[in-house]
Write a protein that holds these residues in place. Sequence first.
Motif, PDB file in Angstrom:
ATOM      1  N   TYR A   1      20.087 -21.391   9.445  1.00  0.00           N
ATOM      2  CA  TYR A   1      20.332 -21.753   8.050  1.00  0.00           C
ATOM      3  C   TYR A   1      20.199 -20.557   7.115  1.00  0.00           C
ATOM      4  N   SER A   2      19.735 -19.422   7.647  1.00  0.00           N
ATOM      5  CA  SER A   2      19.655 -18.198   6.857  1.00  0.00           C
ATOM      6  C   SER A   2      19.855 -17.015   7.793  1.00  0.00           C
ATOM      7  N   SER A   3      20.720 -16.087   7.367  1.00  0.00           N
ATOM      8  CA  SER A   3      20.967 -14.926   8.223  1.00  0.00           C
ATOM      9  C   SER A   3      20.080 -13.732   7.856  1.00  0.00           C
ATOM     10  N   ARG A   4      19.571 -13.697   6.630  1.00  0.00           N
ATOM     11  CA  ARG A   4      18.695 -12.607   6.200  1.00  0.00           C
ATOM     12  C   ARG A   4      17.526 -13.169   5.421  1.00  0.00           C
ATOM     13  N   PRO A   5      16.384 -13.296   5.989  1.00  0.00           N
ATOM     14  CA  PRO A   5      16.079 -13.105   7.404  1.00  0.00           C
ATOM     15  C   PRO A   5      16.608 -14.282   8.221  1.00  0.00           C
ATOM     16  N   LYS A   6      16.747 -14.052   9.523  1.00  0.00           N
ATOM     17  CA  LYS A   6      17.227 -15.127  10.402  1.00  0.00           C
ATOM     18  C   LYS A   6      16.214 -16.257  10.416  1.00  0.00           C
ATOM     19  N   ARG A   7      16.693 -17.436  10.056  1.00  0.00           N
ATOM     20  CA  ARG A   7      15.853 -18.637  10.053  1.00  0.00           C
ATOM     21  C   ARG A   7      16.656 -19.772  10.659  1.00  0.00           C
ATOM     22  N   PHE A   8      15.926 -20.681  11.308  1.00  0.00           N
ATOM     23  CA  PHE A   8      16.581 -21.774  12.019  1.00  0.00           C
ATOM     24  C   PHE A   8      15.976 -23.108  11.643  1.00  0.00           C
ATOM     25  N   GLU A   9      16.786 -24.142  11.765  1.00  0.00           N
ATOM     26  CA  GLU A   9      16.321 -25.519  11.734  1.00  0.00           C
ATOM     27  C   GLU A   9      16.400 -26.052  13.154  1.00  0.00           C
ATOM     28  N   TYR A  10      15.526 -26.990  13.463  1.00  0.00           N
ATOM     29  CA  TYR A  10      15.465 -27.577  14.797  1.00  0.00           C
ATOM     30  C   TYR A  10      15.798 -29.060  14.697  1.00  0.00           C
ATOM     31  N   HIS A  11      16.672 -29.503  15.593  1.00  0.00           N
ATOM     32  CA  HIS A  11      17.118 -30.896  15.613  1.00  0.00           C
ATOM     33  C   HIS A  11      17.076 -31.415  17.051  1.00  0.00           C
ATOM     34  N   LEU A  12      16.858 -32.719  17.174  1.00  0.00           N
ATOM     35  CA  LEU A  12      16.839 -33.327  18.505  1.00  0.00           C
ATOM     36  C   LEU A  12      18.256 -33.479  19.041  1.00  0.00           C
ATOM     37  N   THR A  13      18.404 -33.207  20.317  1.00  0.00           N
ATOM     38  CA  THR A  13      19.654 -33.469  21.014  1.00  0.00           C
ATOM     39  C   THR A  13      19.626 -34.929  21.480  1.00  0.00           C
ATOM     40  N   GLU A  14      20.645 -35.327  22.198  1.00  0.00           N
ATOM     41  CA  GLU A  14      20.662 -36.673  22.785  1.00  0.00           C
ATOM     42  C   GLU A  14      19.447 -36.865  23.701  1.00  0.00           C
ATOM     43  N   ILE A  15      19.098 -35.836  24.437  1.00  0.00           N
ATOM     44  CA  ILE A  15      17.917 -35.909  25.320  1.00  0.00           C
ATOM     45  C   ILE A  15      16.667 -36.147  24.487  1.00  0.00           C
ATOM     46  N   GLY A  16      16.524 -35.384  23.407  1.00  0.00           N
ATOM     47  CA  GLY A  16      15.360 -35.536  22.541  1.00  0.00           C
ATOM     48  C   GLY A  16      15.285 -36.909  21.902  1.00  0.00           C
TER      49      GLY A  16
END
Length: 103
Positions: free
Chosen positions: A65-80
């Motif tokens: 969700y951000s490239s500077r600095p690199k940042r991520f969001e975490y989401h459940l997959t079908e398995i999750g």
Amino acid sequence: DDLPSGLAKALVVIGEWWTPLVVVSIHNGNHRFESIQSSLDIARNILTDRLTTLVDNKVVYKQEYSSRPKRFEYHLTEIGLELIPILNDIESFGNKWFTGNEE
């Protein structure tokens, strides 16, 4: 890990302390690292390790969700998502038998 049991194989991925709580936290809407961390009061290094395991095993996916600095969001997959009712059952079991409200 070498046992042919599906239970043993699943526990390799989700059996570490904190991992089920991380999955539930993400399901409850905490998608960013800091949000997950504060919802659980978990150490950063432990959360990093658990998220890496969950992403590597396709229980969770991360989305930048951000490239500077690199940042991520975490989401459940079908398995999750398939884990959620199982974890809810474990929570109900724990509430029934291990919270001091046993009959």
